[in-house]
Write a protein that holds these residues in place. Structure first.
Motif, PDB file in Angstrom:
ATOM      1  N   THR A  75       7.728   6.888   9.848  1.00 56.48           N
ATOM      2  CA  THR A  75       6.698   7.407   8.941  1.00 56.48           C
ATOM      3  C   THR A  75       5.814   8.446   9.614  1.00 56.48           C
ATOM      4  N   ARG A  76       5.529   8.269  10.882  1.00 56.60           N
ATOM      5  CA  ARG A  76       4.607   9.154  11.585  1.00 56.60           C
ATOM      6  C   ARG A  76       5.096  10.606  11.569  1.00 56.60           C
ATOM      7  N   GLU A 127      -7.401   0.022  21.037  1.00 57.35           N
ATOM      8  CA  GLU A 127      -6.104  -0.248  21.656  1.00 57.35           C
ATOM      9  C   GLU A 127      -4.979   0.081  20.695  1.00 57.35           C
ATOM     10  N   LEU A 128      -5.178  -0.234  19.417  1.00 53.89           N
ATOM     11  CA  LEU A 128      -4.158   0.024  18.402  1.00 53.89           C
ATOM     12  C   LEU A 128      -3.832   1.510  18.321  1.00 53.89           C
ATOM     13  N   LEU A 129      -4.861   2.344  18.213  1.00 56.22           N
ATOM     14  CA  LEU A 129      -4.641   3.776  18.014  1.00 56.22           C
ATOM     15  C   LEU A 129      -4.235   4.484  19.297  1.00 56.22           C
ATOM     16  N   ASP A 130      -4.394   3.818  20.450  1.00 56.43           N
ATOM     17  CA  ASP A 130      -3.954   4.400  21.720  1.00 56.43           C
ATOM     18  C   ASP A 130      -2.503   4.048  22.063  1.00 56.43           C
ATOM     19  N   LEU A 131      -1.841   3.272  21.205  1.00 56.28           N
ATOM     20  CA  LEU A 131      -0.436   2.931  21.466  1.00 56.28           C
ATOM     21  C   LEU A 131       0.411   4.203  21.494  1.00 56.28           C
ATOM     22  N   GLU A 132       1.374   4.207  22.400  1.00 60.23           N
ATOM     23  CA  GLU A 132       2.265   5.359  22.520  1.00 60.23           C
ATOM     24  C   GLU A 132       3.662   5.010  22.022  1.00 60.23           C
ATOM     25  N   LEU A 133       4.498   6.030  21.867  1.00 58.49           N
ATOM     26  CA  LEU A 133       5.830   5.822  21.310  1.00 58.49           C
ATOM     27  C   LEU A 133       6.666   4.851  22.131  1.00 58.49           C
ATOM     28  N   ASP A 134       6.448   4.840  23.444  1.00 52.77           N
ATOM     29  CA  ASP A 134       7.248   3.975  24.307  1.00 52.77           C
ATOM     30  C   ASP A 134       6.543   2.656  24.596  1.00 52.77           C
ATOM     31  N   SER A 151       0.822  -1.207   0.000  1.00 50.40           N
ATOM     32  CA  SER A 151       0.000   0.000   0.000  1.00 50.40           C
ATOM     33  C   SER A 151       0.864   1.268   0.000  1.00 50.40           C
ATOM     34  N   PRO A 152       0.444   2.301  -0.730  1.00 47.91           N
ATOM     35  CA  PRO A 152       1.168   3.582  -0.681  1.00 47.91           C
ATOM     36  C   PRO A 152       0.833   4.386   0.581  1.00 47.91           C
ATOM     37  N   TYR A 153      -0.258   4.031   1.264  1.00 46.90           N
ATOM     38  CA  TYR A 153      -0.667   4.732   2.480  1.00 46.90           C
ATOM     39  C   TYR A 153      -0.063   4.007   3.685  1.00 46.90           C
ATOM     40  N   ARG A 154       1.222   4.269   3.909  1.00 45.13           N
ATOM     41  CA  ARG A 154       2.001   3.445   4.797  1.00 45.13           C
ATOM     42  C   ARG A 154       1.533   3.480   6.250  1.00 45.13           C
ATOM     43  N   LEU A 155       1.192   4.628   6.781  1.00 46.55           N
ATOM     44  CA  LEU A 155       0.885   4.707   8.208  1.00 46.55           C
ATOM     45  C   LEU A 155      -0.354   3.879   8.542  1.00 46.55           C
ATOM     46  N   ALA A 156      -1.438   4.052   7.788  1.00 49.23           N
ATOM     47  CA  ALA A 156      -2.658   3.288   8.054  1.00 49.23           C
ATOM     48  C   ALA A 156      -2.467   1.810   7.751  1.00 49.23           C
ATOM     49  N   ALA A 157      -1.728   1.504   6.666  1.00 47.24           N
ATOM     50  CA  ALA A 157      -1.498   0.098   6.320  1.00 47.24           C
ATOM     51  C   ALA A 157      -0.653  -0.595   7.377  1.00 47.24           C
ATOM     52  N   ASP A 158       0.391   0.072   7.855  1.00 47.84           N
ATOM     53  CA  ASP A 158       1.228  -0.523   8.893  1.00 47.84           C
ATOM     54  C   ASP A 158       0.466  -0.668  10.212  1.00 47.84           C
ATOM     55  N   ALA A 159      -0.454   0.260  10.476  1.00 52.06           N
ATOM     56  CA  ALA A 159      -1.280   0.135  11.672  1.00 52.06           C
ATOM     57  C   ALA A 159      -2.099  -1.150  11.614  1.00 52.06           C
ATOM     58  N   PHE A 185       0.648   6.605  16.418  1.00 50.02           N
ATOM     59  CA  PHE A 185       0.054   6.861  15.110  1.00 50.02           C
ATOM     60  C   PHE A 185      -0.436   8.314  15.046  1.00 50.02           C
ATOM     61  N   THR A 186       0.408   9.192  14.539  1.00 50.79           N
ATOM     62  CA  THR A 186       0.058  10.599  14.358  1.00 50.79           C
ATOM     63  C   THR A 186       0.364  11.014  12.923  1.00 50.79           C
ATOM     64  N   HIS A 187      -0.441  11.942  12.406  1.00 58.76           N
ATOM     65  CA  HIS A 187      -0.287  12.375  11.023  1.00 58.76           C
ATOM     66  C   HIS A 187      -0.638  13.858  10.933  1.00 58.76           C
ATOM     67  N   HIS A 188       0.367  14.664  10.551  1.00 56.11           N
ATOM     68  CA  HIS A 188       0.181  16.117  10.423  1.00 56.11           C
ATOM     69  C   HIS A 188      -0.405  16.732  11.692  1.00 56.11           C
ATOM     70  N   GLY A 189       0.178  16.363  12.816  1.00 54.99           N
ATOM     71  CA  GLY A 189      -0.223  16.955  14.083  1.00 54.99           C
ATOM     72  C   GLY A 189      -1.513  16.427  14.661  1.00 54.99           C
ATOM     73  N   LYS A 190      -2.104  15.411  14.028  1.00 53.17           N
ATOM     74  CA  LYS A 190      -3.336  14.820  14.540  1.00 53.17           C
ATOM     75  C   LYS A 190      -3.169  13.312  14.682  1.00 53.17           C
ATOM     76  N   ARG A 191      -4.022  12.734  15.522  1.00 51.64           N
ATOM     77  CA  ARG A 191      -3.997  11.286  15.680  1.00 51.64           C
ATOM     78  C   ARG A 191      -4.651  10.619  14.479  1.00 51.64           C
ATOM     79  N   LEU A 192      -4.120   9.457  14.107  1.00 50.01           N
ATOM     80  CA  LEU A 192      -4.721   8.678  13.037  1.00 50.01           C
ATOM     81  C   LEU A 192      -6.117   8.236  13.480  1.00 50.01           C
TER      82      LEU A 192
END
Length: 343
Positions: free
Chosen positions: A125-126, A77-84, A56-64, A145-152
């Motif tokens: 990618t984020r 739970e997926l979208l609430d994951l944090e960097l650590d 997929s060319p839409y890497r962030l959503a596809a990798d999620a 999972f963040t994109h342009h200053g917003k959460r995915l």
């Protein structure tokens, strides 16, 4: 049933003359609601979807979505994951810390190198930015999972899943089916109920037992698929293997040999008791693709006689499982003979 029960309760409360003198409908009279089994993706569909997400060319959503499939997460739970979220435990490898979710349960999921590489790619990618307010705690958090200053968003993830499913030639697929597919793969691989509960974050064994009920139907589907595939890719038989050293076997005497025996179409098989029954013995007779007709009645009848004799021989030797296998074959042959006679 609910409507009738409510009606009778109402007319009793209203004091109607025709109201029954006692209660007629109880909770146990209500039929149980149908419980649907979790919808998982078959192996082939799972592979096609994974390939479509990987390209997929839409890497962030596809990798999620790939992370969700690899770890069995709920979409929240997926979208609430944090960097650590990745934790290295000495001697125990890498683990994913899943935040509090639907059931307010926090858990750790073991990771392999493939998932670690995937998380590293997501980190690259984020879109980095300032910490955002956590919707559950209100504290600032660096979400994975963040994109342009917003959460995915969930909508973005679902849209990418729909696009990948269409590319893979599949029907409608939901994110929760990826969790079901993860759980089904584990239960079919022999994961214990306790381990499955821990990995999925279930607080009740009844929740995990739903996947155990998938076992029979999944195995049947995979058995038929693998059997048909095997028939189309049969290779040469192995050569140079030594036979069981049993001598003085005359015509028909093989049935009295002190070995586990099976009647085959062109001969017979002898195995030492320590080897156990051959998993391929009589597999064709039980295969849904097996067909016969009246021209083979003589062969089927002779095979039934041998199977009956072998069952008695196994019982006399105390080989209960072996006797049961032959009895099952006798029942199957009876059905095939009856079918051939009426055809």
């Amino acid at each position: 049933m609910h409507a009738v029960g409510n009606f009778l309760a109402d007319i009793t409360e209203w004091g109607w003359d025709d109201a029954p003198a006692r209660r007629l409908i109880f909770r146990t009279d209500l039929p149980r609601a149908q419980r649907f089994l979790p919808r998982y993706l078959p192996v082939d569909a799972d592979r096609k979807l994974t390939a479509a997400l990987s390209d997929s060319p839409y890497r962030l959503a596809a990798d999620a979505l790939l992370v969700q499939r690899a770890c069995g997460l709920r979409i929240g739970e997926l979208l609430d994951l944090e960097l650590d979220c990745i934790h290295e435990i000495p001697g125990q490898g890498s683990w994913l810390k899943v935040p509090l979710g639907k059931l307010d349960s926090e858990r750790m999921i073991p990771l392999d190198e493939e998932v670690l590489t995937l998380v590293d790619r997501i980190t690259a990618t984020r879109s980095p930015g300032r910490p955002m307010r956590h919707p559950r705690t209100g504290a600032p958090a660096d979400f994975l999972f963040t994109h342009h200053g917003k959460r995915l968003s969930q909508n973005a993830v679902r849209s990418e899943l729909n696009r990948a499913a269409e590319t893979a030639g599949l029907g409608h697929v939901t994110p929760h089916q990826l969790r079901h597919t993860y759980a089904t793969a584990l239960i079919n691989a022999g994961v214990s109920l306790q381990a499955l509960m821990a990995l999925l974050g279930h607080v009740s064994s009844q929740m995990s037992l739903r996947y155990a009920h998938l076992f029979d139907s999944t195995v049947r589907t995979e058995y038929e698929r693998a059997l048909n595939l095997a028939k189309s890719h049969i290779g040469p038989m192995p050569t140079g293997r030594t036979q069981l050293p049993i001598t003085d076997i005359t015509d028909g005497g093989w049935k009295d040999a002190p070995a586990i025996k099976s009647r085959l179409a062109g001969g017979y098989c002898l195995r030492a008791p320590a080897q156990g029954s051959c998993p391929y013995a009589n597999i064709c007779e039980h295969c849904p693709s097996f067909h016969t007709d009246s021209t083979h009645l003589g062969v089927l009848a002779a095979q039934r006689v041998d199977a009956h004799d072998l069952a008695e021989d196994a019982e006399n030797r105390g080989w209960i499982d072996e006797a049961k296998r032959h009895r099952t074959l006798v029942s199957r042959l009876d059905a095939l003979i009856a079918q051939s006679e009426t055809a």
